[in-house]
Motif scaffolding. Structure first.
Motif, PDB file in Angstrom:
ATOM      1  N   UNK A 153       0.819  -1.254  -0.012  1.00  0.00           N
ATOM      2  CA  UNK A 153      -0.032   0.105   0.004  1.00  0.00           C
ATOM      3  C   UNK A 153       0.983   1.284  -0.006  1.00  0.00           C
ATOM      4  N   UNK A 154       2.169   1.160  -0.349  1.00  0.00           N
ATOM      5  CA  UNK A 154       2.971   2.310  -0.395  1.00  0.00           C
ATOM      6  C   UNK A 154       2.901   3.094  -1.504  1.00  0.00           C
ATOM      7  N   UNK A 155       2.642   2.574  -2.617  1.00  0.00           N
ATOM      8  CA  UNK A 155       2.347   3.143  -3.948  1.00  0.00           C
ATOM      9  C   UNK A 155       1.166   2.220  -4.763  1.00  0.00           C
ATOM     10  N   UNK A 193       3.571   3.395 -12.926  1.00  0.00           N
ATOM     11  CA  UNK A 193       3.697   3.350 -14.252  1.00  0.00           C
ATOM     12  C   UNK A 193       4.114   5.041 -14.384  1.00  0.00           C
ATOM     13  N   UNK A 194       3.253   5.783 -13.825  1.00  0.00           N
ATOM     14  CA  UNK A 194       3.678   7.544 -14.050  1.00  0.00           C
ATOM     15  C   UNK A 194       5.218   7.522 -13.691  1.00  0.00           C
ATOM     16  N   UNK A 203       7.735   5.466 -13.945  1.00  0.00           N
ATOM     17  CA  UNK A 203       8.761   4.699 -14.749  1.00  0.00           C
ATOM     18  C   UNK A 203       8.529   5.555 -16.187  1.00  0.00           C
ATOM     19  N   UNK A 204       7.401   5.944 -16.619  1.00  0.00           N
ATOM     20  CA  UNK A 204       7.226   6.893 -17.836  1.00  0.00           C
ATOM     21  C   UNK A 204       8.047   8.375 -17.647  1.00  0.00           C
ATOM     22  N   UNK A 205       8.138   8.852 -16.557  1.00  0.00           N
ATOM     23  CA  UNK A 205       8.861  10.025 -16.440  1.00  0.00           C
ATOM     24  C   UNK A 205      10.472   9.589 -16.238  1.00  0.00           C
ATOM     25  N   UNK A 206      10.790   8.724 -15.726  1.00  0.00           N
ATOM     26  CA  UNK A 206      12.213   8.273 -15.841  1.00  0.00           C
ATOM     27  C   UNK A 206      12.796   7.853 -17.218  1.00  0.00           C
ATOM     28  N   UNK A 207      11.735   7.142 -18.063  1.00  0.00           N
ATOM     29  CA  UNK A 207      12.241   7.002 -19.412  1.00  0.00           C
ATOM     30  C   UNK A 207      12.263   8.272 -20.190  1.00  0.00           C
ATOM     31  N   UNK A 208      11.366   9.283 -19.843  1.00  0.00           N
ATOM     32  CA  UNK A 208      11.683  10.518 -20.703  1.00  0.00           C
ATOM     33  C   UNK A 208      12.910  11.195 -20.442  1.00  0.00           C
ATOM     34  N   UNK A 209      13.468  11.039 -19.280  1.00  0.00           N
ATOM     35  CA  UNK A 209      14.933  11.437 -19.221  1.00  0.00           C
ATOM     36  C   UNK A 209      14.987  12.918 -18.271  1.00  0.00           C
ATOM     37  N   UNK A 210      13.747  13.454 -18.049  1.00  0.00           N
ATOM     38  CA  UNK A 210      13.916  14.762 -17.522  1.00  0.00           C
ATOM     39  C   UNK A 210      13.597  14.923 -16.004  1.00  0.00           C
ATOM     40  N   UNK A 211      13.856  13.855 -15.328  1.00  0.00           N
ATOM     41  CA  UNK A 211      13.618  13.985 -13.714  1.00  0.00           C
ATOM     42  C   UNK A 211      15.107  13.963 -13.104  1.00  0.00           C
ATOM     43  N   UNK A 212      16.329  13.935 -13.626  1.00  0.00           N
ATOM     44  CA  UNK A 212      17.587  14.016 -13.101  1.00  0.00           C
ATOM     45  C   UNK A 212      17.844  12.857 -12.213  1.00  0.00           C
ATOM     46  N   UNK A 213      17.568  11.680 -12.213  1.00  0.00           N
ATOM     47  CA  UNK A 213      17.443  10.575 -11.411  1.00  0.00           C
ATOM     48  C   UNK A 213      18.940  10.245 -10.921  1.00  0.00           C
ATOM     49  N   UNK A 214      19.125   9.846  -9.623  1.00  0.00           N
ATOM     50  CA  UNK A 214      20.361   9.370  -9.164  1.00  0.00           C
ATOM     51  C   UNK A 214      20.182   8.028  -8.502  1.00  0.00           C
ATOM     52  N   UNK A 215      21.604   7.338  -8.224  1.00  0.00           N
ATOM     53  CA  UNK A 215      21.564   5.974  -7.655  1.00  0.00           C
ATOM     54  C   UNK A 215      21.977   6.412  -6.174  1.00  0.00           C
ATOM     55  N   UNK A 216      21.750   5.276  -5.545  1.00  0.00           N
ATOM     56  CA  UNK A 216      22.629   5.329  -4.184  1.00  0.00           C
ATOM     57  C   UNK A 216      24.088   5.530  -4.494  1.00  0.00           C
ATOM     58  N   UNK A 217      24.786   5.768  -3.327  1.00  0.00           N
ATOM     59  CA  UNK A 217      26.173   5.969  -3.394  1.00  0.00           C
ATOM     60  C   UNK A 217      27.028   4.432  -3.559  1.00  0.00           C
ATOM     61  N   UNK A 218      27.889   4.304  -4.335  1.00  0.00           N
ATOM     62  CA  UNK A 218      28.661   3.188  -4.608  1.00  0.00           C
ATOM     63  C   UNK A 218      29.852   3.505  -3.510  1.00  0.00           C
ATOM     64  N   UNK A 219      30.088   2.769  -2.634  1.00  0.00           N
ATOM     65  CA  UNK A 219      31.304   2.885  -1.667  1.00  0.00           C
ATOM     66  C   UNK A 219      32.320   2.025  -2.214  1.00  0.00           C
ATOM     67  N   UNK A 220      33.596   2.428  -2.526  1.00  0.00           N
ATOM     68  CA  UNK A 220      34.678   1.396  -2.918  1.00  0.00           C
ATOM     69  C   UNK A 220      35.720   1.597  -1.952  1.00  0.00           C
TER      70      UNK A 220
END
Length: 264
Positions: free
Chosen positions: A230-232, A238-239, A241-258
């Motif tokens: 019930x969180x989403x 769907x909305x 993922x469509x936003x992400x595919x459009x490329x305008x949301x400036x998505x980031x990932x979690x940091x990779x610690x090396x």
């Protein structure tokens, strides 16, 4: 980067190849930078732990050359192409349960492995045991709690939705048993394992085209659980993922610690 059957990432999933491609696009440059800094070169004996694709394995093979050896292991090796040539070798191996496949390696590398196994301390001891004296270990894992936002620049409804989905994903992963703050522990764990000259850094891509592909894979792995909890809603996802595919949301990932160090 999810637990599957309480164990390593499942490279047998139908979408495993797409996930591997996204991981390579996002994180190979920083991994290669660290491997170069560690001095990987001709004749080196390297172990790529729980490999899920050929990008790092192929890079190591090119550096090690015909006199070197690159052993790529995992609980399943179906991700590999049909014909693998020396210096690359494949072997089925469970780093969380098995003894080292060999010893005397100049380099052991593991990316997105330790936080995914039931017994990470044992897995780390196995990696250290496999090194020759003076050999290098490079381990890399994510830490979503260090940078928990999908969109650090939350300036509109698309970004707000992305961050709501990311928070829900982290909640579901935590409930599944994932240790979301594991990455920050790596420097201490390497020192406690007896390694010397331990260092670490953090990296996360922002607004990369591959971030959208990676987001789609990550959401797909927990979509049913997100909706069931019930969180989403399905419409939210769907909305998003469509936003992400459009490329305008400036998505980031979690940091990779090396984190890296040398065996005494």
């Amino acid at each position: 980067m999810m637990l599957t059957d309480g164990h390593l990432l499942d490279h047998r999933r139908p979408d495993a190849g797409q996930r591997s491609d996204a991981l390579a696009a996002l994180f190979d440059p920083t991994t290669f930078r660290h491997l170069e800094r560690l001095g990987v070169g001709s004749g080196w004996r390297c172990w790529e732990v729980a490999a899920g694709g050929m990008s790092v394995v192929s890079w190591l093979a090119k550096r090690a050359g015909p006199t070197g050896r690159v052993l790529a292991t995992g609980p399943d090796t179906s991700w590999a192409p049909p014909a693998v040539r020396p210096p690359i070798q494949l072997r089925v191996h469970d780093v969380g349960a098995d003894e080292p496949p060999a010893e005397g390696f100049d380099l052991v590398h593991a990316r997105f492995v330790l936080a995914q196994v039931p017994d990470p301390e044992r897995a780390l001891r196995t990696m250290v045991k496999a090194l020759r004296p003076g050999g290098r270990l490079l381990v890399e894992d994510a830490d979503p709690t260090l940078q928990p936002l999908a969109c650090p620049d939350e300036h509109g409804p698309e970004q707000q939705l992305a961050n709501r989905v990311r928070r829900a994903m982290c909640d579901v992963r935590a409930e599944q048993g994932a240790e979301l703050a594991y990455g920050r522990r790596l420097p201490r764990l390497l020192r406690e394992a007896g390694l010397r000259r331990v260092e670490a850094d953090a990296y996360f891509p922002l607004a990369s085209p591959a971030c959208g592909a990676f987001e789609a894979e990550a959401v797909g792995q927990v979509r049913e659980q997100l909706v069931a909890a019930g969180r989403v809603t399905e419409q939210d996802l769907d909305r998003h993922l469509a936003n992400a595919a459009a490329g305008g949301t400036d998505l980031a990932t979690a940091p990779l610690i090396s984190a890296w160090g040398r065996k005494a």
